[in-house]
Write an enzyme that holds these catalytic residues in place. Sequence first.
Site, PDB file in Angstrom:
ATOM      1  N   HIS A  71       0.828  -1.203   0.000  1.00 52.52           N
ATOM      2  CA  HIS A  71       0.000   0.000   0.000  1.00 52.52           C
ATOM      3  C   HIS A  71       0.868   1.260   0.000  1.00 52.52           C
ATOM      4  O   HIS A  71       0.601   2.235  -0.714  1.00 52.52           O
ATOM      5  CB  HIS A  71      -0.917  -0.038   1.236  1.00 52.52           C
ATOM      6  CG  HIS A  71      -1.691   1.212   1.466  1.00 52.52           C
ATOM      7  ND1 HIS A  71      -1.355   2.116   2.439  1.00 52.52           N
ATOM      8  CD2 HIS A  71      -2.795   1.717   0.846  1.00 52.52           C
ATOM      9  CE1 HIS A  71      -2.210   3.122   2.417  1.00 52.52           C
ATOM     10  NE2 HIS A  71      -3.095   2.909   1.467  1.00 52.52           N
ATOM     11  N   GLU A 128      -4.456   7.986   7.270  1.00 53.48           N
ATOM     12  CA  GLU A 128      -5.353   7.043   6.583  1.00 53.48           C
ATOM     13  C   GLU A 128      -5.666   5.857   7.512  1.00 53.48           C
ATOM     14  O   GLU A 128      -6.794   5.395   7.604  1.00 53.48           O
ATOM     15  CB  GLU A 128      -4.714   6.560   5.275  1.00 53.48           C
ATOM     16  CG  GLU A 128      -5.654   5.743   4.415  1.00 53.48           C
ATOM     17  CD  GLU A 128      -5.012   5.273   3.103  1.00 53.48           C
ATOM     18  OE1 GLU A 128      -3.831   5.584   2.854  1.00 53.48           O
ATOM     19  OE2 GLU A 128      -5.714   4.596   2.325  1.00 53.48           O
ATOM     20  N   GLU A 141       2.220   1.850  -3.405  1.00 50.55           N
ATOM     21  CA  GLU A 141       1.170   2.421  -4.281  1.00 50.55           C
ATOM     22  C   GLU A 141       1.123   3.941  -4.119  1.00 50.55           C
ATOM     23  O   GLU A 141       1.102   4.688  -5.100  1.00 50.55           O
ATOM     24  CB  GLU A 141      -0.177   1.788  -3.917  1.00 50.55           C
ATOM     25  CG  GLU A 141      -1.376   2.414  -4.590  1.00 50.55           C
ATOM     26  CD  GLU A 141      -2.463   2.771  -3.583  1.00 50.55           C
ATOM     27  OE1 GLU A 141      -2.872   3.950  -3.547  1.00 50.55           O
ATOM     28  OE2 GLU A 141      -2.903   1.876  -2.812  1.00 50.55           O
ATOM     29  N   HIS A 142       1.144   4.411  -2.866  1.00 47.23           N
ATOM     30  CA  HIS A 142       1.139   5.861  -2.624  1.00 47.23           C
ATOM     31  C   HIS A 142       2.335   6.519  -3.299  1.00 47.23           C
ATOM     32  O   HIS A 142       2.205   7.549  -3.941  1.00 47.23           O
ATOM     33  CB  HIS A 142       1.219   6.141  -1.120  1.00 47.23           C
ATOM     34  CG  HIS A 142      -0.117   6.237  -0.455  1.00 47.23           C
ATOM     35  ND1 HIS A 142      -0.533   7.367   0.193  1.00 47.23           N
ATOM     36  CD2 HIS A 142      -1.133   5.354  -0.342  1.00 47.23           C
ATOM     37  CE1 HIS A 142      -1.742   7.168   0.700  1.00 47.23           C
ATOM     38  NE2 HIS A 142      -2.123   5.945   0.398  1.00 47.23           N
TER      39      HIS A 142
END
Lengths: 424, 431
Positions: A69, A144, A72-73
Amino acid sequence: MNKQIIKDELTGVSYVKIRHDSGLEILVCEMPGYTTTEAYFGTRYGSVNTRFKTAADDGFTVVPEGIAHFLEHKLFENEDCDVFSLFAKTGASANAYTSFDRTCYLFSCSENYKESLEILLSFVQEPYFTKETVDKEQGIIAQEIRMSNDNPGTRCFYNMLRGIYHEHPVKIDIAGTEESIRKIDADLLYKCYNTFYNLHNMVLVVAGNVKADEVLEIVKRKLRACEDVKLQTEFLYEPETVVKKEITEKMAVGIPIFSIGFKSAPCSGYEGMKAEIEAFTALSVITNPASEFCKGLMDEGLITSPFSNEVFTGDGYFTSIISGESKDPYEVRDRVFGEISRIKTEGLDRRLFENTRKYTYGLSVREFENPESVASLLLNSFYSRTGAFDSLKIIREMTYEDVTETVKKRFDPEKSVLSVIAPK
Amino acid sequence: MGLKINREVIADGVGFSEIIDPKIKTSVLKIKFITELNEKNAQLNTIAAQLVTASNSRIKSYSEMSDRLDALYGSLLYCDVTKNGDCQVISVNAGCIDNRFAFEGENILGDLLGIVHDCIFEPNLEGDGFDSHEFELKRRELTEAINSEINNKRWYAMFMAQKHIFKGEPVANSTNGTMEAAEKITPAQAYEVYKELLETAVIEIYFVSSSENHTAKEAFRKMFSSAERRVQKVNLRSVSPLKTEVCRVTEQVAMNQTKVIMAFKTKCENRLAAILAAKIFGGTPFSKLFVNVREKMSLCYYCSASYVYSKGTMLVESGVDTEKAEKLMEAVAVQLESVKQGDFTDEDLLAAKLNFANGIRSVNDTPSQIISWYFIGFCYGDEVTPEEELERVMKLTREDVIEAAKSFDLDTVFVMEANDEEGSDQEDTDE
């Protein structure tokens, strides 16, 4: 380059499947009359892939939770600018997501799809990580994670997975924890990128207002050929049993919310999809609002709205889930067990089964409705190693006996977990 | 053949839009009742809408209805209740796959339209009210929904903020109403309000299907021809007045992340310029809020702005650590000021226009978007095609956008503060 045209006679939808020389799988569905183009560039790399090796490695590498994740950012930032500013010039709406088994980069546009596709293919192939950019992202992702931790539905789901799986990394949060992401640095990100963002491990899907030949021309120009790194991922041995049968957490919620998960044997490919559809149909019959069982729960006020169902399946995991809200989730769980036991002895209600089969089929037909849903369907076919039209065939051929057998095989109360989020 | 749209007034205050789109595989029907939003009727309207979509005089229970819809290949029949300006919009929605997909040649659409007809005009009654058993089920569902409003913290923060932003205005009322009121309402009251809705609401009906089929239109024309109507006009846009002093409210909730909502109000009549200003400010992933507050300052995961034309209000929302909330609010103010000062390039303006245009052009790709588009046009008395709207957007100048941005003034700051560092307590039970 291997090219196949796959057509479904019932819906009239067809798509092109190409195994490109670069190793990339390409799926294109031309949809005349539509304005929108939807594109996904995805890799088989999700939160579960924490242990891996390539042909060049001596042993397996183990990485911190949440790194897929995080990566991905970070791919959304290249050396010169933020990738969003590139898409801003074409008008496309771009995004990305990471789930348990995948990371996908996508855009949706109604004009200039070729330019947007070039941007998509380029930025995913151009990683740029530095200590400064990695440090900066820690704060954003920490927020997040905090946002996600305030979501009782998400908490309930993850708690259930922690109750079900002893070792399988599907039990960890996709974004990791604030502690685990602090262990991530630029070198680790490059290691993961170079392992998983290999075209042999990736897919490109485009659906809607698009021409397959134009996609192939862009692919030819933008793709950088890469060697197959012979990627291997591994999971630790996962017992058939569950870890804990009950997990309760207290949060600021109005009334308790719950998920009941039934653990069963994982499977993949066409057989996996068949098992998934049969389990979903079984769940839909068990929790059907038209059943005497559900009518009873509603009349007694144990549930006030229908249950929701999900079959959660992937590499090494298969869980059938019943979720809802109730003033007494423990009693609901016991009643669900009772209904499953009754079905195992007496069989499913045939009329409910037939109606549920039609309901499931209706859902499947709707997936061919627009570019967004078709692109998603094609993408899922890559990850599940099936054909995009397989679900329609499976549902049409599914029998009463198949689903009855599924209840017997995949709904064992001894291998179930009840997760509850109760009011503070 | 492409998309065809035809709107006709089929009865007093009842519009019927027939939309034919050969490329789709489903049919969608939406019946929108528009009425004034008020505390007295809002909750009763909501429960009435839930009741008429759950059973009717022939299908006597939710359970039976669910069975019938499953047999029609998972056809949909549900309601949604929303606010539009100071109005309540009660939408009865139905949808099904085309008959050509049926296993045995069933008339899926015909059967579904029959069910909808009975739901609207022949509801499930008992004495002078709705069926009491079904009413109790829906009352429980409603009270549970009210209880669960706190579950989604981001939504709940916005919900609570609006009570302060629009204090004293009809839109401040919740469509679900209060728990106290829900415990007192009766099946007879709900049915009275439903009859009033049928008589007085402005009604817009949309029917989207893949081929020409006037069955639905003619059926509704016939139904409404015998219905007594005394339509009450509604005002779908009522600009919210700016408070004389900025309203600042902080409330505490047991959670991990503090939510910040800021409301800015305007009297700007240039709708599209205000939307573009909001996009440049915080409506896209290349906006000032995203690039500066999230990416450069690393303060939050989300910080965005959206413009609510019906109330002339721009809402900014974000989630942040409690101790950084002030810093975030200052940063938001700085970024808005920069838009007001014209601190954006022609490229930024074009990017916002292209982003806007992207959404407009794709409207015709799904039935629900087509319906939303034409319904919004109807609400604002500005029924244009997506192409016409696009032309207007592209003509806007940076001066238009600066003028719109300058018209926004801070009205309310609502902070829902996390008061629990852990946010949760976990108990595991081994068996």
